[in-house]
Enzyme design. Sequence first.
Site, PDB file in Angstrom:
ATOM      1  N   LYS A  19       0.858  -1.198   0.000  1.00 20.39           N
ATOM      2  CA  LYS A  19       0.000   0.000   0.000  1.00 20.39           C
ATOM      3  C   LYS A  19       0.889   1.241   0.000  1.00 20.39           C
ATOM      4  O   LYS A  19       1.816   1.361   0.823  1.00 20.39           O
ATOM      5  CB  LYS A  19      -0.896  -0.039   1.226  1.00 20.39           C
ATOM      6  CG  LYS A  19      -2.124   0.833   1.145  1.00 20.39           C
ATOM      7  CD  LYS A  19      -3.048   0.506   2.314  1.00 20.39           C
ATOM      8  CE  LYS A  19      -4.303   1.347   2.279  1.00 20.39           C
ATOM      9  NZ  LYS A  19      -5.103   1.140   3.504  1.00 20.39           N
TER      10      LYS A  19
HETATM   11  O1  G3P Z   1      -9.167   2.319   4.257  1.00 22.99           O
HETATM   12  C1  G3P Z   1      -8.990   3.624   4.682  1.00 22.99           C
HETATM   13  C2  G3P Z   1      -9.795   3.863   5.899  1.00 22.99           C
HETATM   14  O2  G3P Z   1      -9.291   3.130   6.964  1.00 22.99           O
HETATM   15  C3  G3P Z   1      -9.942   5.263   6.275  1.00 22.99           C
HETATM   16  O3  G3P Z   1     -11.117   5.324   6.972  1.00 22.99           O
HETATM   17  O4  G3P Z   1     -12.744   6.233   8.528  1.00 22.99           O
HETATM   18  O5  G3P Z   1     -10.290   6.743   8.817  1.00 22.99           O
HETATM   19  O6  G3P Z   1     -11.592   7.753   6.956  1.00 22.99           O
HETATM   20  P1  G3P Z   1     -11.446   6.591   7.870  1.00 22.99           P
END
Ligand code: G3P
Length: 218
Positions: free
Chosen positions: A83
């Site tokens: 990643k």
């Molecule tokens: O896959 C990316 C994700 O973990 C981000 O999520 O909720 O931190 O925006 P969030």
Amino acid sequence: MKIFVDSADVAKIRRLSEAGLIDGVTTNPSLIAKSGAEFLPTIRELAAMVEGPVSAEVAATDYDTMMREAAVLAKIAENVCIKLPLTMDGLRACASIRAEGRETNVTLCFSVTQALLAAKAGATYVSPFVGRLDDLNLEGEQLLHDIRQVYDAYPALQTQILAASLRSANHVSGAALAGADAATIPPDVIERLANHALTDKGLAAFVADWKATGQSIL
Ligand code: G3P
């Protein structure tokens, strides 16, 4: 649409994996920090647990160090997907890593042009962050539709859309309706996807009616 679990919580991932519900795992530095787990052993354990890709993110922001970190991550297992952030260095690293035959996931995508560059760099997956756009009153799901439209218009672009930053069942259905190839979803949201008040109500009626018959299947 493939379902990946967006977490570094090994116990929760194991439960979903044993239920046959997930096609892969995505992690990021914030999820690792939240879990309190050691990064490399966690990736090793997850890669052995699931057959599909396990996204492990580089920590560096410069090309040379990203490549060195990617080499360490790639040695863990064949299904470790590297990643990388959607920066010029990240895209360059993506192209190099793809040339070696390893899967990549280009993350932190917030625009169609970024997704276009990720595809040009040969990314296996691009991760548009739906929830974080919604946080700013922007159209997260619309971005998925737009990327789908662009990728479909140019069949040479083979990158799969991995909808990320999904925080609700509505986000997940929106990703599916937009034609995302995959969605990465937190464990608690995956478990909520199975819920419906009418399912609970209907099941309670079936259970009561069955009991009233006095019959038994076993
Ligand atoms: O896959 C990316 C994700 O973990 C981000 O999520 O909720 O931190 O925006 P969030």
